[in-house]
Design a protein around this motif. Structure first.
Motif, PDB file in Angstrom:
ATOM      1  N   LEU A   2       0.855  -1.170   0.000  1.00  0.00           N
ATOM      2  CA  LEU A   2       0.000   0.000   0.000  1.00  0.00           C
ATOM      3  C   LEU A   2       0.898   1.229   0.000  1.00  0.00           C
ATOM      4  CD1 LEU A   2      -3.077   0.734   0.310  1.00  0.00           C
ATOM      5  CD2 LEU A   2      -2.604   1.010   2.736  1.00  0.00           C
ATOM      6  N   THR A   3       0.576   2.222  -0.798  1.00  0.00           N
ATOM      7  CA  THR A   3       1.322   3.473  -0.804  1.00  0.00           C
ATOM      8  C   THR A   3       0.424   4.575  -0.277  1.00  0.00           C
ATOM      9  OG1 THR A   3       0.656   4.011  -3.069  1.00  0.00           O
ATOM     10  CG2 THR A   3       2.724   2.764  -2.783  1.00  0.00           C
ATOM     11  N   ALA A   4       1.043   5.660   0.163  1.00  0.00           N
ATOM     12  CA  ALA A   4       0.277   6.793   0.673  1.00  0.00           C
ATOM     13  C   ALA A   4       0.766   8.082   0.026  1.00  0.00           C
ATOM     14  CB  ALA A   4       0.431   6.887   2.188  1.00  0.00           C
ATOM     15  N   ASP A   5      -0.163   8.890  -0.428  1.00  0.00           N
ATOM     16  CA  ASP A   5       0.124  10.249  -0.873  1.00  0.00           C
ATOM     17  C   ASP A   5      -0.284  11.150   0.278  1.00  0.00           C
ATOM     18  OD1 ASP A   5       0.600  11.141  -3.987  1.00  0.00           O
ATOM     19  OD2 ASP A   5      -0.037   9.047  -3.772  1.00  0.00           O
ATOM     20  N   LEU A   6       0.685  11.768   0.938  1.00  0.00           N
ATOM     21  CA  LEU A   6       0.439  12.603   2.119  1.00  0.00           C
ATOM     22  C   LEU A   6       0.888  14.028   1.838  1.00  0.00           C
ATOM     23  CD1 LEU A   6       2.022  10.125   4.640  1.00  0.00           C
ATOM     24  CD2 LEU A   6      -0.386  10.654   4.512  1.00  0.00           C
ATOM     25  N   HIS A   7      -0.022  14.949   1.944  1.00  0.00           N
ATOM     26  CA  HIS A   7       0.262  16.346   1.636  1.00  0.00           C
ATOM     27  C   HIS A   7      -0.174  17.223   2.805  1.00  0.00           C
ATOM     28  CE1 HIS A   7       0.749  15.162  -2.595  1.00  0.00           C
ATOM     29  NE2 HIS A   7      -0.225  14.320  -2.318  1.00  0.00           N
ATOM     30  N   CYS A   8       0.578  18.258   3.059  1.00  0.00           N
ATOM     31  CA  CYS A   8       0.181  19.247   4.044  1.00  0.00           C
ATOM     32  C   CYS A   8      -0.269  20.494   3.298  1.00  0.00           C
ATOM     33  CB  CYS A   8       1.332  19.595   4.989  1.00  0.00           C
ATOM     34  SG  CYS A   8       0.857  20.781   6.266  1.00  0.00           S
ATOM     35  N   GLU A   9      -1.453  20.974   3.658  1.00  0.00           N
ATOM     36  CA  GLU A   9      -1.972  22.217   3.109  1.00  0.00           C
ATOM     37  C   GLU A   9      -2.031  23.254   4.227  1.00  0.00           C
ATOM     38  OE1 GLU A   9      -5.133  21.499  -0.385  1.00  0.00           O
ATOM     39  OE2 GLU A   9      -5.927  21.165   1.623  1.00  0.00           O
ATOM     40  N   ILE A  10      -1.854  24.512   3.863  1.00  0.00           N
ATOM     41  CA  ILE A  10      -2.050  25.596   4.819  1.00  0.00           C
ATOM     42  C   ILE A  10      -2.968  26.638   4.204  1.00  0.00           C
ATOM     43  CG2 ILE A  10       0.155  25.254   5.998  1.00  0.00           C
ATOM     44  CD1 ILE A  10       1.195  27.748   4.522  1.00  0.00           C
TER      45      ILE A  10
ATOM     46  N   ALA B 265       0.863  28.760  14.509  1.00  0.00           N
ATOM     47  CA  ALA B 265       1.340  29.842  15.372  1.00  0.00           C
ATOM     48  C   ALA B 265       1.468  31.148  14.596  1.00  0.00           C
ATOM     49  CB  ALA B 265       2.689  29.463  15.992  1.00  0.00           C
ATOM     50  N   HIS B 266       1.541  31.055  13.279  1.00  0.00           N
ATOM     51  CA  HIS B 266       1.636  32.242  12.426  1.00  0.00           C
ATOM     52  C   HIS B 266       0.312  32.495  11.696  1.00  0.00           C
ATOM     53  CE1 HIS B 266       5.721  31.695  13.505  1.00  0.00           C
ATOM     54  NE2 HIS B 266       6.189  32.575  12.653  1.00  0.00           N
ATOM     55  N   GLU B 267      -0.773  32.056  12.332  1.00  0.00           N
ATOM     56  CA  GLU B 267      -2.138  32.264  11.828  1.00  0.00           C
ATOM     57  C   GLU B 267      -2.388  31.644  10.464  1.00  0.00           C
ATOM     58  OE1 GLU B 267      -3.606  36.228  12.333  1.00  0.00           O
ATOM     59  OE2 GLU B 267      -2.556  36.466  14.240  1.00  0.00           O
ATOM     60  N   ARG B 268      -1.807  30.473  10.254  1.00  0.00           N
ATOM     61  CA  ARG B 268      -2.076  29.689   9.051  1.00  0.00           C
ATOM     62  C   ARG B 268      -2.631  28.348   9.497  1.00  0.00           C
ATOM     63  NH1 ARG B 268       3.595  30.536   8.075  1.00  0.00           N
ATOM     64  NH2 ARG B 268       3.827  32.619   7.261  1.00  0.00           N
ATOM     65  N   ALA B 269      -3.865  28.074   9.149  1.00  0.00           N
ATOM     66  CA  ALA B 269      -4.441  26.762   9.454  1.00  0.00           C
ATOM     67  C   ALA B 269      -3.675  25.703   8.674  1.00  0.00           C
ATOM     68  CB  ALA B 269      -5.916  26.741   9.084  1.00  0.00           C
ATOM     69  N   ALA B 270      -3.523  24.521   9.259  1.00  0.00           N
ATOM     70  CA  ALA B 270      -2.799  23.429   8.593  1.00  0.00           C
ATOM     71  C   ALA B 270      -3.590  22.136   8.699  1.00  0.00           C
ATOM     72  CB  ALA B 270      -1.420  23.256   9.229  1.00  0.00           C
ATOM     73  N   ARG B 271      -3.464  21.306   7.685  1.00  0.00           N
ATOM     74  CA  ARG B 271      -4.102  19.984   7.700  1.00  0.00           C
ATOM     75  C   ARG B 271      -3.336  19.064   6.772  1.00  0.00           C
ATOM     76  NH1 ARG B 271      -9.529  21.716   4.380  1.00  0.00           N
ATOM     77  NH2 ARG B 271      -8.532  21.962   2.336  1.00  0.00           N
TER      78      ARG B 271
END
Length: 137
Positions: free
Chosen positions: A3-11, A124-130
């Motif tokens: 199984l592979t995973a594509d993992l990305h962080c968005e802000i 901490a710099h007012e950027r939501a992250a997920r």
């Protein structure tokens, strides 16, 4: 079958649009997906406001490999600590065989700690992250 995973962080800046900022790797996509299921965070689909970049990338993967892409979901910075329960990363057989006080040695929670720190630095710099992710067979 692996199984592979594509993992990305968005802000997202306050009032702005989401945009990808990082790509992450995980040692075992299978264990990671198992932990997502155990934490109740699996298979929620892409967020409705996912960035156009990730929507296009996901759509390209689904078009190219329609039977192999699965498990799209997202995890907010506030939800990441739910993944720190080491028992979630172990199979039922492993939980029977391995003493509970040593679960941390077998779980892959170091990734979660690192991702959480990364997300908190942006928040901490007012950027939501997920994290936005999907899996491939």
């Amino acid at each position: 079958m692996s199984l592979t995973a594509d993992l990305h962080c968005e802000i997202r800046e306050v009032g702005g649009h989401w945009w990808p900022i990082a790509i992450f790797e995980i040692g075992s996509a299978r264990r990671f997906r198992q932990a997502l299921h155990g934490a109740g965070l699996a298979d929620r689909g892409l967020p409705p406001d996912v960035s156009d970049v990730l929507r296009d990338r996901y759509d390209e993967h689904v078009t190219a490999y329609p039977r192999e892409i699965c498990g799209a979901t997202f995890v907010t910075a506030q939800e990441l600590p739910l993944m720190l329960n080491a028992a979630l990363w172990l199979t039922a057989e492993e939980r029977e065989r391995i003493p509970p006080h040593t679960y941390e040695e077998y779980a892959e929670t170091d990734f979660i700690h690192a991702w959480h720190a990364f997300a908190q630095a942006h928040e901490a710099h007012e950027r939501a992250a997920r994290l936005v992710m999907w899996f491939g067979l």
